[in-house]
Design a protein around this motif. Sequence first.
Motif, PDB file in Angstrom:
ATOM      1  N   ILE A  24       0.830  -1.204   0.000  1.00  0.00           N
ATOM      2  CA  ILE A  24       0.000   0.000   0.000  1.00  0.00           C
ATOM      3  C   ILE A  24       0.870   1.261   0.000  1.00  0.00           C
ATOM      4  O   ILE A  24       0.355   2.364  -0.148  1.00  0.00           O
ATOM      5  N   PHE A  25       2.178   1.061   0.165  1.00  0.00           N
ATOM      6  CA  PHE A  25       3.141   2.161   0.070  1.00  0.00           C
ATOM      7  C   PHE A  25       4.254   1.714  -0.874  1.00  0.00           C
ATOM      8  O   PHE A  25       4.875   0.675  -0.659  1.00  0.00           O
ATOM      9  N   HIS A  26       4.511   2.500  -1.912  1.00  0.00           N
ATOM     10  CA  HIS A  26       5.544   2.153  -2.877  1.00  0.00           C
ATOM     11  C   HIS A  26       6.819   2.957  -2.677  1.00  0.00           C
ATOM     12  O   HIS A  26       7.886   2.548  -3.157  1.00  0.00           O
ATOM     13  N   ASP A  27       6.722   4.074  -2.009  1.00  0.00           N
ATOM     14  CA  ASP A  27       7.904   4.892  -1.749  1.00  0.00           C
ATOM     15  C   ASP A  27       7.609   5.804  -0.554  1.00  0.00           C
ATOM     16  O   ASP A  27       6.500   5.797  -0.015  1.00  0.00           O
ATOM     17  N   ASP A  28       8.606   6.571  -0.167  1.00  0.00           N
ATOM     18  CA  ASP A  28       8.447   7.432   1.006  1.00  0.00           C
ATOM     19  C   ASP A  28       7.403   8.523   0.782  1.00  0.00           C
ATOM     20  O   ASP A  28       6.729   8.951   1.720  1.00  0.00           O
ATOM     21  N   GLU A  29       7.257   8.978  -0.457  1.00  0.00           N
ATOM     22  CA  GLU A  29       6.246   9.991  -0.728  1.00  0.00           C
ATOM     23  C   GLU A  29       4.848   9.435  -0.461  1.00  0.00           C
ATOM     24  O   GLU A  29       3.981  10.139   0.059  1.00  0.00           O
ATOM     25  N   ASP A  30       4.622   8.148  -0.786  1.00  0.00           N
ATOM     26  CA  ASP A  30       3.339   7.520  -0.469  1.00  0.00           C
ATOM     27  C   ASP A  30       3.088   7.546   1.038  1.00  0.00           C
ATOM     28  O   ASP A  30       1.974   7.811   1.496  1.00  0.00           O
ATOM     29  N   ARG A  31       4.117   7.266   1.788  1.00  0.00           N
ATOM     30  CA  ARG A  31       3.968   7.263   3.247  1.00  0.00           C
ATOM     31  C   ARG A  31       3.665   8.664   3.765  1.00  0.00           C
ATOM     32  O   ARG A  31       2.843   8.837   4.664  1.00  0.00           O
ATOM     33  N   GLU A  32       4.316   9.652   3.194  1.00  0.00           N
ATOM     34  CA  GLU A  32       4.045  11.038   3.581  1.00  0.00           C
ATOM     35  C   GLU A  32       2.603  11.408   3.235  1.00  0.00           C
ATOM     36  O   GLU A  32       1.911  12.072   4.022  1.00  0.00           O
ATOM     37  N   VAL A  33       2.152  10.998   2.057  1.00  0.00           N
ATOM     38  CA  VAL A  33       0.773  11.270   1.646  1.00  0.00           C
ATOM     39  C   VAL A  33      -0.199  10.616   2.615  1.00  0.00           C
ATOM     40  O   VAL A  33      -1.196  11.228   3.025  1.00  0.00           O
ATOM     41  N   PHE A  34       0.084   9.383   3.004  1.00  0.00           N
ATOM     42  CA  PHE A  34      -0.811   8.691   3.926  1.00  0.00           C
ATOM     43  C   PHE A  34      -0.872   9.407   5.267  1.00  0.00           C
ATOM     44  O   PHE A  34      -1.962   9.608   5.830  1.00  0.00           O
ATOM     45  N   LEU A  35       0.263   9.802   5.800  1.00  0.00           N
ATOM     46  CA  LEU A  35       0.270  10.483   7.098  1.00  0.00           C
ATOM     47  C   LEU A  35      -0.440  11.829   7.026  1.00  0.00           C
ATOM     48  O   LEU A  35      -1.141  12.217   7.967  1.00  0.00           O
ATOM     49  N   ARG A  36      -0.286  12.537   5.916  1.00  0.00           N
ATOM     50  CA  ARG A  36      -1.038  13.782   5.757  1.00  0.00           C
ATOM     51  C   ARG A  36      -2.539  13.499   5.724  1.00  0.00           C
ATOM     52  O   ARG A  36      -3.341  14.259   6.287  1.00  0.00           O
ATOM     53  N   THR A  37      -2.914  12.391   5.099  1.00  0.00           N
ATOM     54  CA  THR A  37      -4.327  12.030   5.022  1.00  0.00           C
ATOM     55  C   THR A  37      -4.855  11.636   6.396  1.00  0.00           C
ATOM     56  O   THR A  37      -5.987  11.987   6.760  1.00  0.00           O
ATOM     57  N   VAL A  38      -4.053  10.927   7.174  1.00  0.00           N
ATOM     58  CA  VAL A  38      -4.439  10.622   8.561  1.00  0.00           C
ATOM     59  C   VAL A  38      -4.650  11.913   9.333  1.00  0.00           C
ATOM     60  O   VAL A  38      -5.625  12.057  10.078  1.00  0.00           O
ATOM     61  N   GLY A  39      -3.746  12.872   9.158  1.00  0.00           N
ATOM     62  CA  GLY A  39      -3.893  14.148   9.845  1.00  0.00           C
ATOM     63  C   GLY A  39      -5.186  14.845   9.474  1.00  0.00           C
ATOM     64  O   GLY A  39      -5.875  15.412  10.334  1.00  0.00           O
ATOM     65  N   GLU A  40      -5.547  14.802   8.189  1.00  0.00           N
ATOM     66  CA  GLU A  40      -6.806  15.409   7.750  1.00  0.00           C
ATOM     67  C   GLU A  40      -7.994  14.679   8.370  1.00  0.00           C
ATOM     68  O   GLU A  40      -8.981  15.313   8.761  1.00  0.00           O
ATOM     69  N   ALA A  41      -7.919  13.343   8.435  1.00  0.00           N
ATOM     70  CA  ALA A  41      -9.003  12.574   9.052  1.00  0.00           C
ATOM     71  C   ALA A  41      -9.160  12.948  10.521  1.00  0.00           C
ATOM     72  O   ALA A  41     -10.282  13.028  11.042  1.00  0.00           O
ATOM     73  N   CYS A  42      -8.045  13.185  11.199  1.00  0.00           N
ATOM     74  CA  CYS A  42      -8.092  13.579  12.612  1.00  0.00           C
ATOM     75  C   CYS A  42      -8.760  14.945  12.774  1.00  0.00           C
ATOM     76  O   CYS A  42      -9.548  15.158  13.704  1.00  0.00           O
ATOM     77  N   VAL A  43      -8.439  15.866  11.885  1.00  0.00           N
ATOM     78  CA  VAL A  43      -9.059  17.191  11.942  1.00  0.00           C
ATOM     79  C   VAL A  43     -10.555  17.088  11.689  1.00  0.00           C
ATOM     80  O   VAL A  43     -11.373  17.677  12.403  1.00  0.00           O
ATOM     81  N   ARG A  44     -10.934  16.339  10.659  1.00  0.00           N
ATOM     82  CA  ARG A  44     -12.341  16.197  10.297  1.00  0.00           C
ATOM     83  C   ARG A  44     -13.149  15.551  11.416  1.00  0.00           C
ATOM     84  O   ARG A  44     -14.278  15.962  11.699  1.00  0.00           O
ATOM     85  N   GLY A  45     -12.591  14.517  12.038  1.00  0.00           N
ATOM     86  CA  GLY A  45     -13.358  13.742  13.008  1.00  0.00           C
ATOM     87  C   GLY A  45     -13.020  13.996  14.460  1.00  0.00           C
ATOM     88  O   GLY A  45     -13.621  13.394  15.348  1.00  0.00           O
ATOM     89  N   GLY A  46     -12.034  14.879  14.732  1.00  0.00           N
ATOM     90  CA  GLY A  46     -11.644  15.137  16.107  1.00  0.00           C
ATOM     91  C   GLY A  46     -10.857  13.996  16.735  1.00  0.00           C
ATOM     92  O   GLY A  46     -10.793  13.876  17.957  1.00  0.00           O
ATOM     93  N   TRP A  47     -10.231  13.154  15.925  1.00  0.00           N
ATOM     94  CA  TRP A  47      -9.495  11.993  16.440  1.00  0.00           C
ATOM     95  C   TRP A  47      -8.186  12.407  17.109  1.00  0.00           C
ATOM     96  O   TRP A  47      -7.637  13.473  16.835  1.00  0.00           O
ATOM     97  N   ARG A  48      -7.695  11.496  17.959  1.00  0.00           N
ATOM     98  CA  ARG A  48      -6.339  11.596  18.491  1.00  0.00           C
ATOM     99  C   ARG A  48      -5.656  10.253  18.264  1.00  0.00           C
ATOM    100  O   ARG A  48      -6.253   9.207  18.513  1.00  0.00           O
ATOM    101  N   VAL A  49      -4.426  10.279  17.795  1.00  0.00           N
ATOM    102  CA  VAL A  49      -3.681   9.058  17.526  1.00  0.00           C
ATOM    103  C   VAL A  49      -2.582   8.901  18.573  1.00  0.00           C
ATOM    104  O   VAL A  49      -1.728   9.773  18.728  1.00  0.00           O
ATOM    105  N   TYR A  50      -2.615   7.770  19.290  1.00  0.00           N
ATOM    106  CA  TYR A  50      -1.604   7.494  20.304  1.00  0.00           C
ATOM    107  C   TYR A  50      -0.357   6.845  19.708  1.00  0.00           C
ATOM    108  O   TYR A  50       0.743   7.000  20.240  1.00  0.00           O
ATOM    109  N   ALA A  51      -0.551   6.090  18.646  1.00  0.00           N
ATOM    110  CA  ALA A  51       0.599   5.411  18.034  1.00  0.00           C
ATOM    111  C   ALA A  51       0.235   4.980  16.623  1.00  0.00           C
ATOM    112  O   ALA A  51      -0.937   4.765  16.305  1.00  0.00           O
TER     113      ALA A  51
END
Length: 339
Positions: free
Chosen positions: A26-53
């Motif tokens: 699901i990740f082919h390079d480091d840019e994919d991983r960066e994109v995924f983490l940015r998307t997680v951050g957006e999901a947290c903003v949208r839903g008020g989530w907090r990620v412990y790990a």
Amino acid sequence: MARQLRIEYDGAVYHVVARGRDGAAIFHDDEDREVFLRTVGEACVRGGWRVYAYVLMANHYHLVVETPEGNLSTGMKWLQNTYTRRLNGRHAGWGEVFGDRYRAIVVEATGGGYLEALVDFVHLNPVRSGVVKSRKDGALAGYAWSSLAAGYAVAASDRPAWLAVEAGLQRYGLADRAADRRRFVERTEALARETGGEVTGPNDGAQSTLHRGWYWGSPAFREQLLKRLKKPSARLKPRAAQSIRPRDRRKAQEWLDLARKHFGVTGDFAKAPRAARVAAAWALHSRTNESQAWIAETLGLRTAANVSQQVRSVDQGTHAALAGEKRWRSWERLVRAGA
């Protein structure tokens, strides 16, 4: 095969795992991983989530996520669909990226050491999988795609705001300061050397439970969950019957009211100047769980696909309607700050 129980309530904490379709990456390079983490951050903003790990592996990821508003399913649907579109866009791919439904095990987070054991379990994943082979000090913390390296090992100014490091450290009796962060990393490195990445947990059942169970906690916690399952409000409705939660709709209305005030809109928002409608659509998409179809109907932007196109242009800084809008920059700052 029966589908995994999906229990949602305000304040629930989950161990979420999602894998690539047929075991594919699901990740082919480091840019994919960066994109995924940015998307997680957006999901947290949208839903008020907090990620412990979290930890990102080649063909799967782990998240330990708290949902103060009881909205895991809505947020996960957005997260996985959005990342799929972005990954396919980057690599000219198509179709599904993820395989079966993501796994989400609800976790006892009020005591008993279950959350702490889970954070360890996630951070030690690169050792268990053999990606980190060295047992030398610093080897595990050197794995960049884990919250151990990108969160618990660094100062608050160097990590994403959605990562709940301070709260996580407090669970171990530590503070968010350099000396205690170093102690936490050293402790995790020692676990890797001593156990090879295996975690037993409070009741010695972490490995099997976190792979095959539906909850992670004490017998009393299990009874609490079973009581919740007897309440219709705690059950996940069939997909066709799902609708936006009242609090999500209120949040969307609050953003619409802010946009009205900021851009001087009166009357039907669908008849407002295009710049105001696009700016409001971008805020709703960025900060709420409202569907693109609802945003399109509310703001007179025709279709969900059109909303997606408008939002993408805003994100890329290329939207012509906003180029001459004097109030856009102050609105952008307000939205990014979360009002």
